[in-house]
Design a protein around this motif. Structure first.
Motif, PDB file in Angstrom:
ATOM      1  N   PRO A  48       0.831  -1.212   0.000  1.00  0.00           N
ATOM      2  CA  PRO A  48       0.000   0.000   0.000  1.00  0.00           C
ATOM      3  C   PRO A  48       0.869   1.267   0.000  1.00  0.00           C
ATOM      4  CG  PRO A  48       0.063  -0.897   2.192  1.00  0.00           C
ATOM      5  CD  PRO A  48       0.851  -1.848   1.316  1.00  0.00           C
ATOM      6  N   THR A  49       1.602   1.439  -1.079  1.00  0.00           N
ATOM      7  CA  THR A  49       2.527   2.560  -1.239  1.00  0.00           C
ATOM      8  C   THR A  49       2.322   3.158  -2.626  1.00  0.00           C
ATOM      9  OG1 THR A  49       4.212   1.122  -2.209  1.00  0.00           O
ATOM     10  CG2 THR A  49       4.270   1.397   0.205  1.00  0.00           C
ATOM     11  N   PRO A  50       2.852   4.342  -2.876  1.00  0.00           N
ATOM     12  CA  PRO A  50       2.787   4.881  -4.238  1.00  0.00           C
ATOM     13  C   PRO A  50       3.400   3.921  -5.270  1.00  0.00           C
ATOM     14  CG  PRO A  50       3.397   6.618  -2.730  1.00  0.00           C
ATOM     15  CD  PRO A  50       3.406   5.317  -1.933  1.00  0.00           C
ATOM     16  N   ARG A  51       4.463   3.241  -4.887  1.00  0.00           N
ATOM     17  CA  ARG A  51       5.081   2.267  -5.799  1.00  0.00           C
ATOM     18  C   ARG A  51       4.125   1.110  -6.090  1.00  0.00           C
ATOM     19  NH1 ARG A  51      10.723  -1.062  -4.952  1.00  0.00           N
ATOM     20  NH2 ARG A  51      10.689  -2.031  -7.003  1.00  0.00           N
ATOM     21  N   GLY A  52       3.414   0.613  -5.060  1.00  0.00           N
ATOM     22  CA  GLY A  52       2.435  -0.454  -5.258  1.00  0.00           C
ATOM     23  C   GLY A  52       1.297  -0.007  -6.154  1.00  0.00           C
ATOM     24  N   ALA A  53       0.836   1.240  -5.983  1.00  0.00           N
ATOM     25  CA  ALA A  53      -0.235   1.772  -6.834  1.00  0.00           C
ATOM     26  C   ALA A  53       0.232   1.883  -8.279  1.00  0.00           C
ATOM     27  CB  ALA A  53      -0.694   3.127  -6.303  1.00  0.00           C
ATOM     28  N   ARG A  54       1.461   2.349  -8.479  1.00  0.00           N
ATOM     29  CA  ARG A  54       2.011   2.455  -9.831  1.00  0.00           C
ATOM     30  C   ARG A  54       2.152   1.068 -10.468  1.00  0.00           C
ATOM     31  NH1 ARG A  54       6.551   4.954  -8.792  1.00  0.00           N
ATOM     32  NH2 ARG A  54       7.864   3.128  -8.936  1.00  0.00           N
ATOM     33  N   LEU A  55       2.616   0.102  -9.685  1.00  0.00           N
ATOM     34  CA  LEU A  55       2.756  -1.264 -10.188  1.00  0.00           C
ATOM     35  C   LEU A  55       1.393  -1.851 -10.556  1.00  0.00           C
ATOM     36  CD1 LEU A  55       4.622  -3.586 -10.871  1.00  0.00           C
ATOM     37  CD2 LEU A  55       4.547  -4.277  -8.459  1.00  0.00           C
ATOM     38  N   ALA A  56       0.351  -1.538  -9.787  1.00  0.00           N
ATOM     39  CA  ALA A  56      -1.005  -2.005 -10.114  1.00  0.00           C
ATOM     40  C   ALA A  56      -1.401  -1.518 -11.506  1.00  0.00           C
ATOM     41  CB  ALA A  56      -2.000  -1.504  -9.069  1.00  0.00           C
ATOM     42  N   ARG A  57      -1.142  -0.249 -11.778  1.00  0.00           N
ATOM     43  CA  ARG A  57      -1.484   0.318 -13.091  1.00  0.00           C
ATOM     44  C   ARG A  57      -0.695  -0.357 -14.199  1.00  0.00           C
ATOM     45  NH1 ARG A  57       0.917   3.914 -16.079  1.00  0.00           N
ATOM     46  NH2 ARG A  57       2.303   4.623 -14.437  1.00  0.00           N
ATOM     47  N   LEU A  58       0.605  -0.540 -13.999  1.00  0.00           N
ATOM     48  CA  LEU A  58       1.448  -1.166 -15.032  1.00  0.00           C
ATOM     49  C   LEU A  58       1.050  -2.618 -15.289  1.00  0.00           C
ATOM     50  CD1 LEU A  58       4.912   0.288 -13.951  1.00  0.00           C
ATOM     51  CD2 LEU A  58       3.544   0.949 -15.954  1.00  0.00           C
ATOM     52  N   LEU A  59       0.767  -3.372 -14.228  1.00  0.00           N
ATOM     53  CA  LEU A  59       0.343  -4.762 -14.394  1.00  0.00           C
ATOM     54  C   LEU A  59      -1.009  -4.849 -15.096  1.00  0.00           C
ATOM     55  CD1 LEU A  59       1.429  -6.175 -10.920  1.00  0.00           C
ATOM     56  CD2 LEU A  59       2.440  -6.737 -13.162  1.00  0.00           C
ATOM     57  N   ALA A  60      -1.920  -3.933 -14.764  1.00  0.00           N
ATOM     58  CA  ALA A  60      -3.232  -3.929 -15.417  1.00  0.00           C
ATOM     59  C   ALA A  60      -3.098  -3.647 -16.903  1.00  0.00           C
ATOM     60  CB  ALA A  60      -4.151  -2.901 -14.755  1.00  0.00           C
ATOM     61  N   VAL A  61      -2.255  -2.694 -17.278  1.00  0.00           N
ATOM     62  CA  VAL A  61      -2.040  -2.371 -18.695  1.00  0.00           C
ATOM     63  C   VAL A  61      -1.505  -3.601 -19.431  1.00  0.00           C
ATOM     64  CG1 VAL A  61      -0.605  -1.026 -20.293  1.00  0.00           C
ATOM     65  CG2 VAL A  61      -1.759   0.105 -18.391  1.00  0.00           C
ATOM     66  N   ALA A  62      -0.516  -4.263 -18.856  1.00  0.00           N
ATOM     67  CA  ALA A  62       0.059  -5.449 -19.500  1.00  0.00           C
ATOM     68  C   ALA A  62      -0.974  -6.565 -19.626  1.00  0.00           C
ATOM     69  CB  ALA A  62       1.280  -5.932 -18.711  1.00  0.00           C
ATOM     70  N   TRP A  63      -1.762  -6.793 -18.571  1.00  0.00           N
ATOM     71  CA  TRP A  63      -2.772  -7.856 -18.616  1.00  0.00           C
ATOM     72  C   TRP A  63      -3.828  -7.553 -19.670  1.00  0.00           C
ATOM     73  CZ3 TRP A  63      -8.007  -8.406 -17.780  1.00  0.00           C
ATOM     74  CH2 TRP A  63      -8.466  -9.704 -17.618  1.00  0.00           C
ATOM     75  N   MET A  64      -4.294  -6.300 -19.718  1.00  0.00           N
ATOM     76  CA  MET A  64      -5.327  -5.943 -20.703  1.00  0.00           C
ATOM     77  C   MET A  64      -4.788  -6.067 -22.122  1.00  0.00           C
ATOM     78  SD  MET A  64      -7.495  -2.869 -18.901  1.00  0.00           S
ATOM     79  CE  MET A  64      -6.115  -1.917 -18.299  1.00  0.00           C
ATOM     80  N   ARG A  65      -3.527  -5.692 -22.333  1.00  0.00           N
ATOM     81  CA  ARG A  65      -2.919  -5.830 -23.654  1.00  0.00           C
ATOM     82  C   ARG A  65      -2.851  -7.308 -24.049  1.00  0.00           C
ATOM     83  NH1 ARG A  65       2.018  -3.748 -22.766  1.00  0.00           N
ATOM     84  NH2 ARG A  65       2.721  -5.823 -22.180  1.00  0.00           N
ATOM     85  N   ASP A  66      -2.439  -8.167 -23.116  1.00  0.00           N
ATOM     86  CA  ASP A  66      -2.321  -9.602 -23.393  1.00  0.00           C
ATOM     87  C   ASP A  66      -3.665 -10.274 -23.613  1.00  0.00           C
ATOM     88  OD1 ASP A  66       0.409  -9.345 -23.152  1.00  0.00           O
ATOM     89  OD2 ASP A  66       0.509 -10.243 -21.150  1.00  0.00           O
TER      90      ASP A  66
END
Length: 143
Positions: free
Chosen positions: A22-40
């Protein structure tokens, strides 16, 4: 009487779930992982942009308002033939989110207004204690 054999094709739901700090880094990683999953998983581009913003807002809220030391938040994505569902679960079930009136001078407080504008539906589910899940659904275009 003429009968035809009709086979229904059920497209299985596609699911992704991850625990993040629950950190800014975790929030940023959530966004990046979601983008990759949606692309795949071939989520249409225009919808990906809206969904990415929803993930960013819900994850930022979990990292900011749902933060409890030593407890992660969970991002889950579920894609069905007609809907993309985004869920962010944190361990601050007593602190329910609500859209607040926008103040032009404020640097924050617009997240749920954006979620409300971008999602077709959103809400909060409680439990199990002490958790809450903020979810949003975006309708997928029909082929």
């Amino acid at each position: 009487m003429n009968q035809q054999n009709v086979t229904q094709v059920h497209t299985p739901a596609r699911h992704f779930s991850v625990l993040l700090s629950p950190t800014p880094r975790g929030a940023r990683l959530a966004r990046l992982l979601a983008v990759a999953w949606m692309r795949d998983h071939d989520v249409p581009y225009g919808l990906t942009e809206s969904a990415t913003q929803v993930v960013a807002e819900l994850a930022a809220n979990a990292a900011t308002h749902g933060r409890v030391g030593g407890r992660s938040f969970r991002l889950a994505l579920l894609s069905r033939p007609d809907t993309l569902r985004i869920e962010v679960t944190d361990t601050r079930g007593e602190d329910l989110p609500r859209a607040r009136p926008h103040r032009p001078e404020s640097d924050s407080g617009r997240g749920l207004l954006l979620v409300e504008a971008l999602a077709d539906r959103w809400g909060v589910a409680l439990g199990p204690v002490p958790r809450k899940t903020v979810w949003a659904e975006l309708d997928l275009p029909r082929p």
